[in-house]
Design an enzyme around this catalytic site. Sequence first.
Site, PDB file in Angstrom:
ATOM      1  N   THR A   1      -3.826  -4.453   5.977  1.00  0.00           N
ATOM      2  CA  THR A   1      -4.256  -5.777   5.890  1.00  0.00           C
ATOM      3  C   THR A   1      -4.334  -6.387   7.280  1.00  0.00           C
ATOM      4  OG1 THR A   1      -3.085  -5.996   3.669  1.00  0.00           O
ATOM      5  CG2 THR A   1      -3.805  -7.980   4.492  1.00  0.00           C
TER       6      THR A   1
ATOM      7  N   HIS B   1      -7.733  -5.245   8.687  1.00  0.00           N
ATOM      8  CA  HIS B   1      -8.863  -6.224   8.064  1.00  0.00           C
ATOM      9  C   HIS B   1      -8.926  -7.428   8.965  1.00  0.00           C
ATOM     10  CE1 HIS B   1      -9.896  -3.491   4.679  1.00  0.00           C
ATOM     11  NE2 HIS B   1      -8.674  -3.399   4.449  1.00  0.00           N
TER      12      HIS B   1
ATOM     13  N   CYS C   1       4.329 -20.970 -13.364  1.00  0.00           N
ATOM     14  CA  CYS C   1       3.311 -20.222 -14.311  1.00  0.00           C
ATOM     15  C   CYS C   1       3.988 -19.350 -15.296  1.00  0.00           C
ATOM     16  CB  CYS C   1       2.389 -19.466 -13.495  1.00  0.00           C
ATOM     17  SG  CYS C   1       2.921 -17.794 -13.104  1.00  0.00           S
TER      18      CYS C   1
ATOM     19  N   CYS D   1       2.412 -13.292 -10.911  1.00  0.00           N
ATOM     20  CA  CYS D   1       2.107 -14.874 -10.590  1.00  0.00           C
ATOM     21  C   CYS D   1       0.539 -14.896 -10.452  1.00  0.00           C
ATOM     22  CB  CYS D   1       2.727 -15.404  -9.358  1.00  0.00           C
ATOM     23  SG  CYS D   1       2.466 -17.040  -9.164  1.00  0.00           S
TER      24      CYS D   1
ATOM     25  N   ILE E   1       0.647   4.548   2.773  1.00  0.00           N
ATOM     26  CA  ILE E   1       1.377   4.356   1.297  1.00  0.00           C
ATOM     27  C   ILE E   1       1.043   5.465   0.273  1.00  0.00           C
ATOM     28  CG2 ILE E   1       1.045   2.858  -0.742  1.00  0.00           C
ATOM     29  CD1 ILE E   1       0.158   0.497   1.155  1.00  0.00           C
TER      30      ILE E   1
ATOM     31  N   ASP F   1      -7.373  13.549   1.223  1.00  0.00           N
ATOM     32  CA  ASP F   1      -7.849  12.542   2.159  1.00  0.00           C
ATOM     33  C   ASP F   1      -8.798  13.392   3.027  1.00  0.00           C
ATOM     34  OD1 ASP F   1      -7.969  10.897   4.696  1.00  0.00           O
ATOM     35  OD2 ASP F   1      -6.242  10.010   3.816  1.00  0.00           O
TER      36      ASP F   1
ATOM     37  N   ARG G   1      -3.353  12.750   8.945  1.00  0.00           N
ATOM     38  CA  ARG G   1      -2.604  12.242   8.082  1.00  0.00           C
ATOM     39  C   ARG G   1      -2.316  13.319   6.662  1.00  0.00           C
ATOM     40  NH1 ARG G   1      -4.587   6.262   7.138  1.00  0.00           N
ATOM     41  NH2 ARG G   1      -3.571   5.212   8.659  1.00  0.00           N
TER      42      ARG G   1
ATOM     43  N   TYR H   1      -0.386  -4.601  -8.043  1.00  0.00           N
ATOM     44  CA  TYR H   1      -0.331  -5.564  -6.988  1.00  0.00           C
ATOM     45  C   TYR H   1       1.071  -5.778  -6.396  1.00  0.00           C
ATOM     46  CZ  TYR H   1      -1.600  -9.807  -4.681  1.00  0.00           C
ATOM     47  OH  TYR H   1      -1.870 -10.703  -3.612  1.00  0.00           O
TER      48      TYR H   1
HETATM   49  P1  NAD Z   1      -5.336   3.301   4.539  1.00  0.00           P
HETATM   50  O1  NAD Z   1      -6.596   2.498   4.577  1.00  0.00           O
HETATM   51  O2  NAD Z   1      -4.374   3.725   5.648  1.00  0.00           O
HETATM   52  O3  NAD Z   1      -5.522   4.797   3.673  1.00  0.00           O
HETATM   53  C1  NAD Z   1      -6.511   5.049   2.771  1.00  0.00           C
HETATM   54  C2  NAD Z   1      -6.718   6.537   3.064  1.00  0.00           C
HETATM   55  O4  NAD Z   1      -7.631   6.820   2.282  1.00  0.00           O
HETATM   56  C3  NAD Z   1      -7.036   7.118   4.331  1.00  0.00           C
HETATM   57  O5  NAD Z   1      -6.385   7.744   5.020  1.00  0.00           O
HETATM   58  C4  NAD Z   1      -8.598   7.487   4.274  1.00  0.00           C
HETATM   59  O6  NAD Z   1      -8.773   8.588   5.287  1.00  0.00           O
HETATM   60  C5  NAD Z   1      -8.578   7.982   2.896  1.00  0.00           C
HETATM   61  N1  NAD Z   1      -9.879   8.093   2.052  1.00  0.00           N
HETATM   62  C6  NAD Z   1     -10.913   7.868   2.605  1.00  0.00           C
HETATM   63  N2  NAD Z   1     -11.989   8.495   1.972  1.00  0.00           N
HETATM   64  C7  NAD Z   1     -11.343   9.321   1.120  1.00  0.00           C
HETATM   65  C8  NAD Z   1     -11.578  10.159   0.144  1.00  0.00           C
HETATM   66  N3  NAD Z   1     -12.859   9.975  -0.310  1.00  0.00           N
HETATM   67  N4  NAD Z   1     -10.656  10.993  -0.566  1.00  0.00           N
HETATM   68  C9  NAD Z   1      -9.636  10.698  -0.274  1.00  0.00           C
HETATM   69  N5  NAD Z   1      -9.274   9.890   0.652  1.00  0.00           N
HETATM   70  C10 NAD Z   1      -9.901   9.206   1.330  1.00  0.00           C
HETATM   71  O7  NAD Z   1      -4.333   2.592   3.604  1.00  0.00           O
HETATM   72  P2  NAD Z   1      -2.975   2.172   3.071  1.00  0.00           P
HETATM   73  O8  NAD Z   1      -2.451   1.314   3.915  1.00  0.00           O
HETATM   74  O9  NAD Z   1      -2.395   3.583   2.995  1.00  0.00           O
HETATM   75  O10 NAD Z   1      -3.216   1.586   1.592  1.00  0.00           O
HETATM   76  C11 NAD Z   1      -3.660   2.141   0.506  1.00  0.00           C
HETATM   77  C12 NAD Z   1      -4.786   1.450  -0.016  1.00  0.00           C
HETATM   78  O11 NAD Z   1      -3.973   0.613  -0.928  1.00  0.00           O
HETATM   79  C13 NAD Z   1      -5.833   0.629   0.540  1.00  0.00           C
HETATM   80  O12 NAD Z   1      -6.905   0.728   0.064  1.00  0.00           O
HETATM   81  C14 NAD Z   1      -5.216  -0.567   0.644  1.00  0.00           C
HETATM   82  O13 NAD Z   1      -6.177  -1.861   0.749  1.00  0.00           O
HETATM   83  C15 NAD Z   1      -4.392  -0.765  -0.660  1.00  0.00           C
HETATM   84  N6  NAD Z   1      -3.475  -1.676  -0.865  1.00  0.00           N
HETATM   85  C16 NAD Z   1      -3.409  -2.362  -1.872  1.00  0.00           C
HETATM   86  C17 NAD Z   1      -2.107  -3.175  -2.308  1.00  0.00           C
HETATM   87  C18 NAD Z   1      -2.172  -3.736  -3.485  1.00  0.00           C
HETATM   88  O14 NAD Z   1      -1.143  -4.467  -3.743  1.00  0.00           O
HETATM   89  N7  NAD Z   1      -2.892  -3.558  -4.752  1.00  0.00           N
HETATM   90  C19 NAD Z   1      -1.121  -3.423  -1.215  1.00  0.00           C
HETATM   91  C20 NAD Z   1      -1.181  -2.793  -0.115  1.00  0.00           C
HETATM   92  C21 NAD Z   1      -2.538  -1.712   0.275  1.00  0.00           C
HETATM   93 ZN    ZN Z   2       3.682 -18.206 -10.825  1.00  0.00          ZN
END
Ligand code: NAD
Ligand code: ZN
Length: 341
Positions: free
Chosen positions: A40, A43, A96, A107, A175, A195, A200, A287
């Site tokens: 994040t 971004h 909420c 929430c 993650i 990946d 990685r 989330y």
């Molecule tokens: P990151 O961007 O470091 O990891 C994503 C990985 O996916 C990268 O290593 C990338 O090379 C790989 N990737 C790209 N194309 C691919 C494919 N076709 N096949 C397989 N892998 C592929 O992100 P992160 O920090 O490890 O987070 C993982 C994801 O979770 C991200 O999308 C992030 O935005 C999301 N996220 C969501 C929440 C939530 O609360 N829902 C919280 C944190 C992060």
């Molecule tokens: Zn709430």
Amino acid sequence: MKTLAKLHPEQGIWMDDKPMPEMGHNDVLIRVRKTAICGTDMHIYNWDDWAQKTIPQGMTVGHEFVGEIADIGIEVAGLKVGQRVSGEGHITCGHCRNCRAGFRHLCRNTQGVGVNRAGAFAEYLVIPAVNVFPIPDDISDDLASIFDPYGNAAHTALSFNMVGEDVLITGAGPIGIMAAAIARHVGARHVVITDVNEYRLELARKMGATRAVNVARETLEEVMRELGMVEGFDVGLEMSGNGQAFNQMLENLNHGGKVALLGIPASGTVIDWNQVIFKGLVMKGIYGREMFETWYKMVSMLQSGLDLSPIITHHLPIDQFQQGFEIMGSGQSGKVILDWS
Ligand code: NAD
Ligand code: ZN
């Protein structure tokens, strides 16, 4: 105090001098020791469309941290000055329906530390006392500083029973890799992670994945054949945000498979719904972290032998933050820690 803030509406992040944050009666002031850089934050650093719409200009960012309590509000009970803590970065409304039911991760009015309000890339941070999480002595500062993303991994991985199951994780970001380690720890059989980034994938192998598959070179079908898997994966964790990866997952799940979705896909991502319907898949969006069940489980898993230390690949003093963001942006890293002390 020193902070890292989004001072200008363009790519980058800047060191800023800001006044000490003000503390309310139910708040805690934390002196930050270590922070970690999240996707994040990248971004926000890159100032993409989402960041432009979301981040107030000039705001201090960051939400992965460990520190010690420097002061507590007059209404706060159960915490004391000097205690080592991390904290939940999702500030929930408390009024909420879901908050009142104890489902705070659901929430509808969640505010993010370092996203909607002043963040943790600072010498001092103020958050509500209910969001503070004390860290036991046997857990290092380094690991405590990544409880936020570790919590994303834990919340997702613990959503479905994995004992004896074959698990597919798409996306070996920090993650996804931590989720692979958790899956092994809780008793999955095969943990296959995909990946397109070799650095990685190698890290994922080091952290216990049965197979780390570069889908640019090898297909999941080949890997399943090698592993002697006949019917498909039982549990899928989507952690790439990539639509192609998600579709590959759907194709390779067994009937009745369970999918937890953490990765955030681009708007308009198309999936093959027939896979979902005719296989009777169960899907769950994830989330954040459960407050605070996920946090307690994170501590327990570390205390019962889960080793996440290899995921931290870089340490830098805060003055080298620029380099930290560049390393994180290169994809040639696990977690990057910035040291404030
Ligand atoms: P990151 O961007 O470091 O990891 C994503 C990985 O996916 C990268 O290593 C990338 O090379 C790989 N990737 C790209 N194309 C691919 C494919 N076709 N096949 C397989 N892998 C592929 O992100 P992160 O920090 O490890 O987070 C993982 C994801 O979770 C991200 O999308 C992030 O935005 C999301 N996220 C969501 C929440 C939530 O609360 N829902 C919280 C944190 C992060
Ligand atoms: Zn709430």
